[in-house]
Write a protein that holds these residues in place. Structure first.
Motif, short mmCIF file in Angstrom:
data_model
loop_
_atom_site.label_atom_id
_atom_site.label_comp_id
_atom_site.label_asym_id
_atom_site.label_seq_id
_atom_site.Cartn_x
_atom_site.Cartn_y
_atom_site.Cartn_z
N LEU A 36 0.84 -1.19 0.00
CA LEU A 36 0.00 0.00 0.00
C LEU A 36 0.87 1.24 0.00
CD1 LEU A 36 -2.70 1.54 0.33
CD2 LEU A 36 -2.46 1.20 2.81
N ALA A 37 0.63 2.14 -0.96
CA ALA A 37 1.28 3.45 -0.96
C ALA A 37 0.59 4.31 0.09
CB ALA A 37 1.19 4.09 -2.34
N LEU A 38 1.26 4.56 1.20
CA LEU A 38 0.65 5.20 2.36
C LEU A 38 1.18 6.61 2.52
CD1 LEU A 38 -1.27 4.53 4.77
CD2 LEU A 38 0.79 3.96 6.08
N SER A 39 0.30 7.60 2.46
CA SER A 39 0.69 8.99 2.65
C SER A 39 0.36 9.50 4.05
CB SER A 39 -0.02 9.87 1.63
OG SER A 39 -1.42 9.91 1.89
N GLY A 40 -0.52 8.79 4.75
CA GLY A 40 -1.01 9.27 6.04
C GLY A 40 -2.27 10.10 5.92
N GLY A 41 -2.68 10.40 4.69
CA GLY A 41 -3.91 11.17 4.46
C GLY A 41 -5.15 10.31 4.64
N LEU A 42 -6.31 10.96 4.57
CA LEU A 42 -7.58 10.29 4.81
C LEU A 42 -7.74 9.04 3.97
CD1 LEU A 42 -10.60 10.15 5.77
CD2 LEU A 42 -11.12 11.61 3.79
N ASP A 43 -7.58 9.16 2.66
CA ASP A 43 -7.91 8.04 1.77
C ASP A 43 -7.00 6.84 2.01
OD1 ASP A 43 -5.79 9.52 0.86
OD2 ASP A 43 -6.57 9.84 -1.16
N TYR A 66 5.89 4.64 2.65
CA TYR A 66 5.70 6.09 2.58
C TYR A 66 6.84 6.66 1.74
CZ TYR A 66 5.64 11.00 4.08
OH TYR A 66 5.61 12.38 4.11
N VAL A 67 6.51 7.45 0.72
CA VAL A 67 7.52 8.07 -0.12
C VAL A 67 7.78 9.49 0.39
CG1 VAL A 67 8.19 8.75 -2.45
CG2 VAL A 67 6.85 6.66 -2.10
N HIS A 68 9.00 9.72 0.83
CA HIS A 68 9.41 10.99 1.45
C HIS A 68 10.06 11.86 0.38
CE1 HIS A 68 11.30 13.87 4.05
NE2 HIS A 68 11.09 13.19 5.16
N HIS A 69 9.32 12.89 -0.10
CA HIS A 69 9.84 13.78 -1.13
C HIS A 69 10.70 14.90 -0.55
CE1 HIS A 69 6.04 12.13 -2.85
NE2 HIS A 69 6.76 12.07 -3.97
N GLY A 70 10.50 15.19 0.73
CA GLY A 70 11.19 16.32 1.34
C GLY A 70 10.65 17.66 0.91
N LEU A 71 9.43 17.67 0.35
CA LEU A 71 8.86 18.93 -0.13
C LEU A 71 8.17 19.71 0.98
CD1 LEU A 71 7.34 17.73 -3.54
CD2 LEU A 71 9.42 19.09 -3.18
N ALA A 80 6.74 9.40 10.45
CA ALA A 80 6.67 8.83 11.80
C ALA A 80 5.23 8.45 12.15
CB ALA A 80 7.21 9.84 12.81
N PHE A 81 4.28 9.27 11.73
CA PHE A 81 2.86 8.95 11.96
C PHE A 81 2.49 7.63 11.29
CE2 PHE A 81 -1.43 9.09 10.13
CZ PHE A 81 -2.21 9.20 11.28
N CYS A 82 2.89 7.47 10.03
CA CYS A 82 2.59 6.22 9.31
C CYS A 82 3.25 5.03 9.99
CB CYS A 82 3.06 6.33 7.86
SG CYS A 82 2.12 7.51 6.85
N GLN A 83 4.45 5.24 10.51
CA GLN A 83 5.15 4.17 11.22
C GLN A 83 4.35 3.70 12.43
OE1 GLN A 83 8.71 2.67 10.89
NE2 GLN A 83 7.35 1.33 12.03
N ALA A 128 1.22 -6.82 -5.55
CA ALA A 128 0.43 -5.76 -6.20
C ALA A 128 0.61 -4.46 -5.43
CB ALA A 128 -1.05 -6.14 -6.23
N LEU A 129 0.64 -3.37 -6.16
CA LEU A 129 0.69 -2.03 -5.55
C LEU A 129 -0.73 -1.50 -5.45
CD1 LEU A 129 2.25 0.50 -4.57
CD2 LEU A 129 2.31 1.23 -6.97
N LEU A 130 -1.09 -0.93 -4.29
CA LEU A 130 -2.40 -0.32 -4.11
C LEU A 130 -2.25 1.16 -3.79
CD1 LEU A 130 -2.85 -3.46 -3.21
CD2 LEU A 130 -5.02 -2.59 -2.36
N THR A 131 -3.08 1.97 -4.42
CA THR A 131 -3.18 3.38 -4.06
C THR A 131 -4.65 3.68 -3.74
OG1 THR A 131 -3.55 4.15 -6.32
CG2 THR A 131 -1.26 3.99 -5.57
#
Length: 456
Positions: A36-43, A66-71, A80-83, A128-131
């Protein structure tokens, strides 16, 4: 507070629909592992919770990244929240760090490209990758496609399932609106983060999300779901069209290249659709204007002309009635390769430009994807790779006499722009050509004392 894998009270129809939608997609994909591609957002937090609750009954192994862009300055906090949240659900988790290389160029597109590249590196054929794209994302995507004047491909929106990185990308929440996901999150007391950049309406998608969608949803409450349904129907049409084009495309190919004369015989819209189908192999999606330009430059120009188009990083050329596409690396090397390369050492794999070579006593190539040519030379000889010098003469095995290499290039139908950088092998004090990879050797296999193995 970390997530609990237990489901709390949710309106029964919504909970059942979410579970069934996810299960349907997972069953169709039939992959034993999910990332799962996890951003920590609602969805993504909703999808994480649903997947975690289905693990036992659906029998799959779940992990998240979690993909850390540093943006954003909060990126470390979100990671850390996702962790914490994944740990509470006993889901394996990792952080992938990426860095934008061109800060001034389309940040959104760069971030998206890097994000999917990072996720692709974590996948294998059984994963499989899920978004967690949802129906509001779909509506935004369709509105942006309308703004660009997209055709069927763009208007079919975000696909619920598509091939990706040797496996499959799944988006099981496309039938659910953000309001429904918020309802689910509230009922199950899910925590999630909010990206402040979503408030920046200088980005087109954020402008639609803040100013356009609320008006549409106020007037037409079900518009996200109905748009998602329309996308499903359009996707079916697109899938059927691509199946038909896959059957028709071989008729306009020659040597696996696009035969421009055969393409010109087709009427519109079949001609443009076949062109687009071929270019999709190179991840090219030309606009309507570019397709018209293509017809003028390649199909309506004089047969002896040497037309050229530059589309982004790709260069399109014509030779012998066929279309050739050159990527950035091949353009860089056009007729600019040095006249001499390297000396070939026996029994060693050596890389030179975009080639790999191995000169060996064995006729067995290093791997199945290598090709081989016989050499009537023992390994005490001196071999060297050369380019250019097309006036040098060469006599391939079976030929009645020698010709200049430039004449052989014409007979072999080597495109003019590739001849100057085409490698050939010379031997001995006389510097005679003994082999031209991909084309010919100076001897037959029966005369071989050694073998030149090569891969491009």
């Amino acid at each position: 507070m970390p997530l609990s894998p237990e489901f709390h009270f949710t309106p029964q129809s919504l909970q059942q629909r979410l579970q069934q939608a996810v299960l349907t997609v997972l069953n169709a994909a039939a992959k034993p592992r999910l990332l799962l591609a996890l951003s920590g957002g609602l969805d993504s937090m909703v999808l994480l919770h649903v997947l975690a609750g289905l693990r036992e009954t659906a029998d799959f192994v779940l992990s998240a990244a979690y993909v850390h862009h540093g943006l954003q300055k909060q990126a470390d906090e979100w990671a850390a929240f996702c962790q914490v949240q994944t740990a509470g659900l006993q889901v394996d988790f990792q952080v992938c760090h990426v860095e934008l290389t061109e800060p001034g160029r389309n940040i959104e597109q760069q971030a998206r490209t890097l994000r999917y590249q990072a996720l692709a590196a974590l996948l294998d054929a059984d994963t499989a990758l899920l978004t967690a794209h949802h129906a509001d994302d779909q509506l935004e995507t369709i509105l942006l496609a309308l703004k660009r004047g997209s055709g069927l491909t763009g208007l079919s929106g975000i696909a619920a399932q598509k091939p990706f990185a040797g496996t499959v990308l799944l988006r099981p929440l496309l039938a659910f609106s953000r309001a429904e996901l918020e309802q689910y999150a509230s009922a199950n007391q899910l925590s999630y983060v909010t990206d402040p950049s979503n408030l920046d309406d200088s980005f087109d998608r954020n402008f639609l999300r803040q100013h356009v969608l609320p008006l549409l949803q106020q007037r037409f409450p079900a518009i996200s779901q109905t748009t998602a349904r329309s996308c499903q129907l359009l996707q079916q049409s697109l899938d059927y069209q691509r199946q038909q084009l896959a059957v028709e495309l071989p008729a306009v190919l020659r040597q696996q290249q696009l035969d421009l004369a055969r393409l010109a015989e087709r009427r519109e819209p079949q001609r443009t659709l076949l062109l687009r189908s071929f270019l999709r192999r190179y991840d090219l999606a030309p606009s309507a204007e570019q397709c018209r330009e293509f017809v003028q430059v390649f199909l309506e120009s004089a047969p002896d002309a040497q037309p050229l188009l530059q589309w982004g990083d790709w260069q399109l050329r014509r030779f012998n009635g066929l279309l050739y596409l050159l990527d950035a690396s091949e353009q860089l090397g056009l007729n600019t390769a040095p006249a001499s390369g390297i000396r070939l050492l026996p029994e060693q794999q050596q890389q030179w430009q975009h080639w790999q070579f191995c000169w060996s006593l064995s006729a067995q190539a290093p791997a199945a994807d290598w090709s081989s040519l016989p050499l009537a030379l023992d390994i005490s000889s001196q071999l060297e790779i050369r380019t250019g010098q097309l006036n040098q003469r060469f006599k391939p095995a079976g030929a009645s006499h020698s010709k200049a290499l430039k004449d052989w290039c014409k007979l072999w139908e080597v495109p003019p722009w590739r001849r100057g950088s085409m490698p050939f092998i010379i031997a001995g004090q006389q510097k005679q050509i003994v082999a031209v990879p991909e084309f010919a050797s100076h001897c037959s296999a029966a005369e071989a004392q050694s073998w030149l193995h090569y891969k491009k």
